[in-house]
Design an enzyme around this catalytic site. Structure first.
Site, PDB file in Angstrom:
ATOM      1  N   SER A 146       0.843  -1.204   0.000  1.00 44.70           N
ATOM      2  CA  SER A 146       0.000   0.000   0.000  1.00 44.70           C
ATOM      3  C   SER A 146       0.873   1.248   0.000  1.00 44.70           C
ATOM      4  CB  SER A 146      -0.906   0.005   1.222  1.00 44.70           C
ATOM      5  OG  SER A 146      -0.166  -0.165   2.405  1.00 44.70           O
ATOM      6  N   HIS A 186     -40.242  22.243 -10.181  1.00 46.31           N
ATOM      7  CA  HIS A 186     -40.246  21.434 -11.414  1.00 46.31           C
ATOM      8  C   HIS A 186     -39.515  22.131 -12.561  1.00 46.31           C
ATOM      9  CE1 HIS A 186     -43.642  19.293  -9.411  1.00 46.31           C
ATOM     10  NE2 HIS A 186     -43.973  20.517  -9.046  1.00 46.31           N
ATOM     11  N   SER A 244     -14.029  26.054 -26.773  1.00 44.43           N
ATOM     12  CA  SER A 244     -14.153  24.833 -27.574  1.00 44.43           C
ATOM     13  C   SER A 244     -13.074  24.860 -28.647  1.00 44.43           C
ATOM     14  CB  SER A 244     -15.532  24.794 -28.229  1.00 44.43           C
ATOM     15  OG  SER A 244     -15.498  23.980 -29.385  1.00 44.43           O
ATOM     16  N   LYS A 250     -17.808  29.515 -28.368  1.00 46.10           N
ATOM     17  CA  LYS A 250     -18.194  28.856 -27.113  1.00 46.10           C
ATOM     18  C   LYS A 250     -17.441  29.351 -25.894  1.00 46.10           C
ATOM     19  CE  LYS A 250     -20.092  24.989 -26.957  1.00 46.10           C
ATOM     20  NZ  LYS A 250     -21.309  24.620 -26.282  1.00 46.10           N
ATOM     21  N   GLU A 283     -19.121  22.107 -14.289  1.00 52.78           N
ATOM     22  CA  GLU A 283     -19.450  20.735 -14.716  1.00 52.78           C
ATOM     23  C   GLU A 283     -18.565  19.709 -14.013  1.00 52.78           C
ATOM     24  OE1 GLU A 283     -20.281  20.477 -19.194  1.00 52.78           O
ATOM     25  OE2 GLU A 283     -19.403  22.430 -18.939  1.00 52.78           O
ATOM     26  N   TYR A 293      -8.817  -6.609  13.117  1.00 51.31           N
ATOM     27  CA  TYR A 293      -8.264  -6.100  11.866  1.00 51.31           C
ATOM     28  C   TYR A 293      -8.319  -7.159  10.761  1.00 51.31           C
ATOM     29  CZ  TYR A 293      -5.085  -4.264   8.365  1.00 51.31           C
ATOM     30  OH  TYR A 293      -4.557  -3.824   7.183  1.00 51.31           O
ATOM     31  N   LYS A 305      -8.063   3.502   2.366  1.00 54.87           N
ATOM     32  CA  LYS A 305      -7.386   4.796   2.210  1.00 54.87           C
ATOM     33  C   LYS A 305      -7.637   5.481   0.878  1.00 54.87           C
ATOM     34  CE  LYS A 305      -4.200   3.085   5.359  1.00 54.87           C
ATOM     35  NZ  LYS A 305      -4.885   1.784   5.125  1.00 54.87           N
TER      36      LYS A 305
HETATM   37  N1  ARG Z   1      -0.988  -1.318   5.530  1.00 58.62           N
HETATM   38  C1  ARG Z   1      -1.891  -1.786   6.492  1.00 58.62           C
HETATM   39  C2  ARG Z   1      -3.228  -1.040   6.352  1.00 58.62           C
HETATM   40  O1  ARG Z   1      -3.265  -0.049   5.715  1.00 58.62           O
HETATM   41  C3  ARG Z   1      -1.373  -1.575   7.857  1.00 58.62           C
HETATM   42  C4  ARG Z   1      -1.845  -2.560   8.862  1.00 58.62           C
HETATM   43  C5  ARG Z   1      -1.355  -3.874   8.570  1.00 58.62           C
HETATM   44  N2  ARG Z   1      -1.571  -4.787   9.625  1.00 58.62           N
HETATM   45  C6  ARG Z   1      -1.451  -6.102   9.427  1.00 58.62           C
HETATM   46  N3  ARG Z   1      -1.657  -6.846  10.442  1.00 58.62           N
HETATM   47  N4  ARG Z   1      -1.157  -6.609   8.254  1.00 58.62           N
HETATM   48  O2  ARG Z   1      -4.225  -1.462   6.820  1.00 58.62           O
END
Ligand code: ARG
Length: 460
Positions: free
Chosen positions: A24, A157, A278, A284, A291, A318, A326
């Site tokens: 990530s 309307h 345009s 235009k 928009e 978790y 994210k």
């Molecule tokens: N990159 C992970 C997230 O955004 C962090 C947490 C990861 N925790 C784990 N036990 N793999 O959620």
């Protein structure tokens, strides 16, 4: 192959594609500042509680600050194998300070770490959103006050309904953005709880002080349940919901600006620097910015649905699914802030074609209700008055006349109680300016709205 921070029990290195799939870092690197801030507070707490030695804490802190500089100066290398921002920073810390860097993660997990980073990021973003919302409200208020008595048609309307004041029209949006502001403030209260120290899911046997990190990180209080703290993302969903509603308001005003700028309406003109041309049609001038704001609404709703769907049915605590929280949040917040930032100057610089607005307001028999009310004042029950005026309008349409172009004789033909004073009642400007019931479009009422709005903004 670089060794994973969690690699102790593994015999094989991660598959290369899994590394990429799992990572990530390319998006959560945005959280670096919060990650370092959280670690600085954590390490200070560990030293205060005697869990690590104060000298070790100092070494770790200086390493973290060096990493902060490296990232800010663009010298930090973000590597896919490091998976996420938390491990990238921790790995670099070990490179800088050696083995002692490994003590930072005592009594902590990435699960509480990511939760605290995300909350801190979102608190800052909510502050930013509120700042731009306030600016937008100030602009709307100014525009309303400057053009308070400009008369325009009000629609239902999208058909001409009754004349209203432009000040009233603008203040309608003030109310919507005010509620948006309050929704963000309300969500902020629940964002403002510190999950750090919840660890993986169960807390820890180390004598940590979560109240101390709470204070250092500027949270109101620590979260109360470690399982909940690392599991839920309702705080993000609240922000996405508030963002969706706010963007819906931005989209509706955009839609109106777009319609009002057509040559068919010709009520307003957006400034050149907020429009584009345009490539083929030289005449235009397109309201692209409005928009785009309208278009971005789709992204924001999509982000909200995306996270709702991700969270549905996740067992506690978790789960890696939650890493998918994210990008939708980042995207929605970027789009919302971008839209808010641009809406305010766009409104500020737009010009009103006042005469055209007034002309349009007097079309479409917009004061027919006034005529009915006039008859009611002369003692006729409203339902009967409604019928009489309906017939009058039908007649006027046939004669191709506006209501106030009918002679007194013609009007009396429909009801003999009509006198010369009727023309004051069915005058378009009077019809708008005199509706002074609380919250109505009348000039006195709009003045009250403006005064209240000023007080509200002064107290923010
Ligand atoms: N990159 C992970 C997230 O955004 C962090 C947490 C990861 N925790 C784990 N036990 N793999 O959620």
């Amino acid at each position: 192959m670089s060794k994973k921070l969690w690699g102790g029990r593994f015999e094989l290195p991660t598959d290369k594609f899994v590394d990429e799939f799992n990572a990530s870092i390319h998006f959560d690197k945005r959280l670096y500042r919060y990650d370092i801030k959280g670690s600085l507070a954590h390490v200070e707490m560990l030293a205060k509680q005697g869990i690590i030695h104060p000298n070790e804490a100092e070494i770790i802190k200086s390493g973290l600050l060096q990493i902060l500089d490296e990232i800010e100066e663009g010298k930090f290398e973000f590597k896919t194998e490091q998976e996420d921002i938390h491990m990238a920073i921790e790995s670099r810390l070990k490179e800088i300070v050696g083995d002692v860097g490994g003590k930072l993660h005592t009594a902590r997990s990435r699960n509480d770490q990511v939760a605290v980073d995300f909350r801190m990021y979102m608190k800052d973003m909510v502050d930013e959103i509120r700042k731009y919302l306030k600016e937008l409200m100030e602009t709307i208020l100014k525009k309303a006050e400057e053009n308070m008595d400009v008369v325009m048609p009000g629609f239902t309307h999208l058909q001409t309904a009754q004349p209203i004041l432009f000040g009233h029209y603008m203040m309608a949006y003030f109310q919507m953005f005010k509620r948006d502001y309050e929704r963000f403030s309300d969500a902020y209260r629940r964002l403002d709880e510190n999950p750090l120290g919840s660890c993986a899911l169960a807390g820890t046997t180390f004598p940590i002080d979560r109240f101390f990190t709470t204070e250092l990180l500027g949270f109101k209080k620590p979260t109360e349940n470690s399982l909940d703290s690392v599991s839920d993302r309702d705080f993000a969903l609240e922000i996405l919901s508030a963002a969706s509603i706010c963007q819906m308001h931005l989209s509706r005003i955009s839609e109106e600006l777009i319609i009002y700028m057509t040559s068919e309406f010709n009520f307003i003109e957006l400034s050149d620097d907020y429009c584009t041309g345009s490539s083929i049609m030289p005449q235009k001038k397109n309201p692209d910015v409005a928009e785009l704001i309208r278009g971005k609404t789709g992204n924001i709703y999509g982000s909200m649905i995306s996270l709702f769907t991700t969270m549905k049915a996740l067992p506690l605590a978790y789960n890696k699914d939650m890493q998918e929280d994210k990008q939708p949040v980042f995207r929605a917040i970027d789009d919302l802030i971008g839209s808010l930032k641009i809406m305010s100057p766009m409104i500020n610089k737009m010009k009103l074609n006042k005469e055209n607005m007034l002309k349009a307001a007097s079309k479409g028999y917009s004061t027919a209700t006034e005529l009915a009310d006039y008859l009611v004042r002369k003692g006729i029950p409203f339902r009967d008055a409604h019928f009489i005026v309906g017939q009058t309008v039908k007649y006027a349409i046939e004669k191709n006349k506006k209501l106030d172009e009918l002679t007194i004789e013609e009007l009396k033909g429909f009801c003999d109680k009509i006198e010369n004073d009727v023309y004051d009642f069915i005058n378009v400007e009077n019809a708008a300016k005199n509706k002074n019931s609380y919250g109505g479009t009348g000039i006195e009422s709009v003045k009250v709205q403006i005064e209240n709005a000023k007080k509200y903004l002064n107290n923010l």
